[in-house]
Design a protein around this motif. Structure first.
Motif, PDB file in Angstrom:
ATOM      1  N   ARG A   1     -83.031  74.949  -1.396  1.00  0.00           N
ATOM      2  CA  ARG A   1     -81.839  75.184  -0.555  1.00  0.00           C
ATOM      3  C   ARG A   1     -80.708  74.214  -0.915  1.00  0.00           C
ATOM      4  O   ARG A   1     -79.541  74.610  -0.978  1.00  0.00           O
ATOM      5  CB  ARG A   1     -82.193  75.035   0.928  1.00  0.00           C
ATOM      6  CG  ARG A   1     -82.770  76.291   1.515  1.00  0.00           C
ATOM      7  CD  ARG A   1     -82.900  76.188   3.027  1.00  0.00           C
ATOM      8  NE  ARG A   1     -84.256  76.617   3.315  1.00  0.00           N
ATOM      9  CZ  ARG A   1     -85.169  75.918   3.944  1.00  0.00           C
ATOM     10  NH1 ARG A   1     -84.892  74.745   4.436  1.00  0.00           N
ATOM     11  NH2 ARG A   1     -86.381  76.391   4.129  1.00  0.00           N
ATOM     12  N   ARG A   2     -81.070  72.951  -1.118  1.00  0.00           N
ATOM     13  CA  ARG A   2     -80.048  71.961  -1.449  1.00  0.00           C
ATOM     14  C   ARG A   2     -79.461  72.215  -2.837  1.00  0.00           C
ATOM     15  O   ARG A   2     -78.256  72.038  -3.041  1.00  0.00           O
ATOM     16  CB  ARG A   2     -80.636  70.561  -1.368  1.00  0.00           C
ATOM     17  CG  ARG A   2     -80.934  70.159   0.087  1.00  0.00           C
ATOM     18  CD  ARG A   2     -81.348  68.734   0.224  1.00  0.00           C
ATOM     19  NE  ARG A   2     -80.240  67.858  -0.155  1.00  0.00           N
ATOM     20  CZ  ARG A   2     -80.382  66.561  -0.398  1.00  0.00           C
ATOM     21  NH1 ARG A   2     -81.568  65.994  -0.314  1.00  0.00           N
ATOM     22  NH2 ARG A   2     -79.348  65.832  -0.721  1.00  0.00           N
ATOM     23  N   MET A   3     -80.292  72.647  -3.795  1.00  0.00           N
ATOM     24  CA  MET A   3     -79.783  72.965  -5.133  1.00  0.00           C
ATOM     25  C   MET A   3     -78.834  74.152  -5.065  1.00  0.00           C
ATOM     26  O   MET A   3     -77.751  74.130  -5.657  1.00  0.00           O
ATOM     27  CB  MET A   3     -80.940  73.282  -6.092  1.00  0.00           C
ATOM     28  CG  MET A   3     -81.703  72.063  -6.528  1.00  0.00           C
ATOM     29  SD  MET A   3     -83.059  72.320  -7.711  1.00  0.00           S
ATOM     30  CE  MET A   3     -83.424  74.027  -7.694  1.00  0.00           C
ATOM     31  N   GLU A   4     -79.257  75.191  -4.355  1.00  0.00           N
ATOM     32  CA  GLU A   4     -78.418  76.389  -4.238  1.00  0.00           C
ATOM     33  C   GLU A   4     -77.141  76.103  -3.457  1.00  0.00           C
ATOM     34  O   GLU A   4     -76.113  76.733  -3.684  1.00  0.00           O
ATOM     35  CB  GLU A   4     -79.210  77.518  -3.592  1.00  0.00           C
ATOM     36  CG  GLU A   4     -80.297  78.068  -4.502  1.00  0.00           C
ATOM     37  CD  GLU A   4     -81.180  79.101  -3.815  1.00  0.00           C
ATOM     38  OE1 GLU A   4     -81.108  79.242  -2.573  1.00  0.00           O
ATOM     39  OE2 GLU A   4     -81.971  79.751  -4.530  1.00  0.00           O
ATOM     40  N   GLY A   5     -77.217  75.151  -2.546  1.00  0.00           N
ATOM     41  CA  GLY A   5     -76.032  74.780  -1.759  1.00  0.00           C
ATOM     42  C   GLY A   5     -75.091  73.862  -2.504  1.00  0.00           C
ATOM     43  O   GLY A   5     -73.984  73.577  -2.039  1.00  0.00           O
ATOM     44  N   GLY A   6     -75.508  73.365  -3.656  1.00  0.00           N
ATOM     45  CA  GLY A   6     -74.641  72.523  -4.467  1.00  0.00           C
ATOM     46  C   GLY A   6     -74.506  71.096  -3.972  1.00  0.00           C
ATOM     47  O   GLY A   6     -73.582  70.393  -4.366  1.00  0.00           O
ATOM     48  N   SER A   7     -75.440  70.641  -3.139  1.00  0.00           N
ATOM     49  CA  SER A   7     -75.328  69.287  -2.592  1.00  0.00           C
ATOM     50  C   SER A   7     -76.057  68.233  -3.427  1.00  0.00           C
ATOM     51  O   SER A   7     -76.093  67.071  -3.039  1.00  0.00           O
ATOM     52  CB  SER A   7     -75.844  69.250  -1.149  1.00  0.00           C
ATOM     53  OG  SER A   7     -77.226  69.526  -1.109  1.00  0.00           O
ATOM     54  N   LEU A   8     -76.603  68.637  -4.582  1.00  0.00           N
ATOM     55  CA  LEU A   8     -77.312  67.695  -5.446  1.00  0.00           C
ATOM     56  C   LEU A   8     -76.645  67.621  -6.816  1.00  0.00           C
ATOM     57  O   LEU A   8     -76.220  68.642  -7.361  1.00  0.00           O
ATOM     58  CB  LEU A   8     -78.774  68.133  -5.630  1.00  0.00           C
ATOM     59  CG  LEU A   8     -79.669  68.165  -4.399  1.00  0.00           C
ATOM     60  CD1 LEU A   8     -81.027  68.758  -4.743  1.00  0.00           C
ATOM     61  CD2 LEU A   8     -79.824  66.782  -3.806  1.00  0.00           C
ATOM     62  N   SER A   9     -76.601  66.423  -7.349  1.00  0.00           N
ATOM     63  CA  SER A   9     -76.087  66.253  -8.709  1.00  0.00           C
ATOM     64  C   SER A   9     -77.169  66.680  -9.700  1.00  0.00           C
ATOM     65  O   SER A   9     -78.332  66.842  -9.328  1.00  0.00           O
ATOM     66  CB  SER A   9     -75.696  64.795  -8.951  1.00  0.00           C
ATOM     67  OG  SER A   9     -76.862  63.981  -9.005  1.00  0.00           O
ATOM     68  N   ASP A  10     -76.797  66.828 -10.959  1.00  0.00           N
ATOM     69  CA  ASP A  10     -77.774  67.192 -11.991  1.00  0.00           C
ATOM     70  C   ASP A  10     -78.881  66.145 -12.089  1.00  0.00           C
ATOM     71  O   ASP A  10     -80.056  66.481 -12.255  1.00  0.00           O
ATOM     72  CB  ASP A  10     -77.086  67.368 -13.351  1.00  0.00           C
ATOM     73  CG  ASP A  10     -76.236  68.624 -13.413  1.00  0.00           C
ATOM     74  OD1 ASP A  10     -76.434  69.509 -12.536  1.00  0.00           O
ATOM     75  OD2 ASP A  10     -75.391  68.727 -14.316  1.00  0.00           O
TER      76      ASP A  10
END
Length: 106
Positions: free
Chosen positions: A55-64
């Motif tokens: 969910r956090r990856m899809e939400g864009g809240s995590l850096s690479d």
């Protein structure tokens, strides 16, 4: 002695002549059962963490970099869960408890 006391006395005497039943506790089975329960809970938490990470990856809240570290941590955790499952001699199905009307746990 009244009737109630007489019935109680008869029940006590009758109980005294009945064979004593003892709970047979096999230490190996207890340890394995506890291991199964704990490992099931750990696996459930692992799956919840994976879903939250997605969910956090899809939400864009995590850096690479965070995505890479999280993926590595989850992979290592899954490997350790698998190692423990094998050490306890459990199958994947053993960790998927049947919750009756609620269905399977995992």
């Amino acid at each position: 002695m009244n009737a109630m006391e007489g019935e109680l006395e008869a029940a006590i005497q009758k109980q005294g002549t009945a064979p004593v039943r003892r709970l047979s506790l096999d230490e190996g089975k207890l340890k394995n059962g506890l291991g199964q329960l704990v490992l099931t809970l750990v696996k459930l938490l692992h799956e919840l963490l994976e879903k939250q990470a997605i969910r956090r990856m899809e939400g864009g809240s995590l850096s690479d970099e965070e995505i890479e570290r999280l993926g590595t941590a989850l992979m290592r955790q899954a490997e350790e869960i698998e190692r423990l499952r094998l050490e306890f001699g459990l199958t994947e199905e053993d960790l998927n408890l049947d919750l009756g009307p609620l269905g399977r746990l995992l």
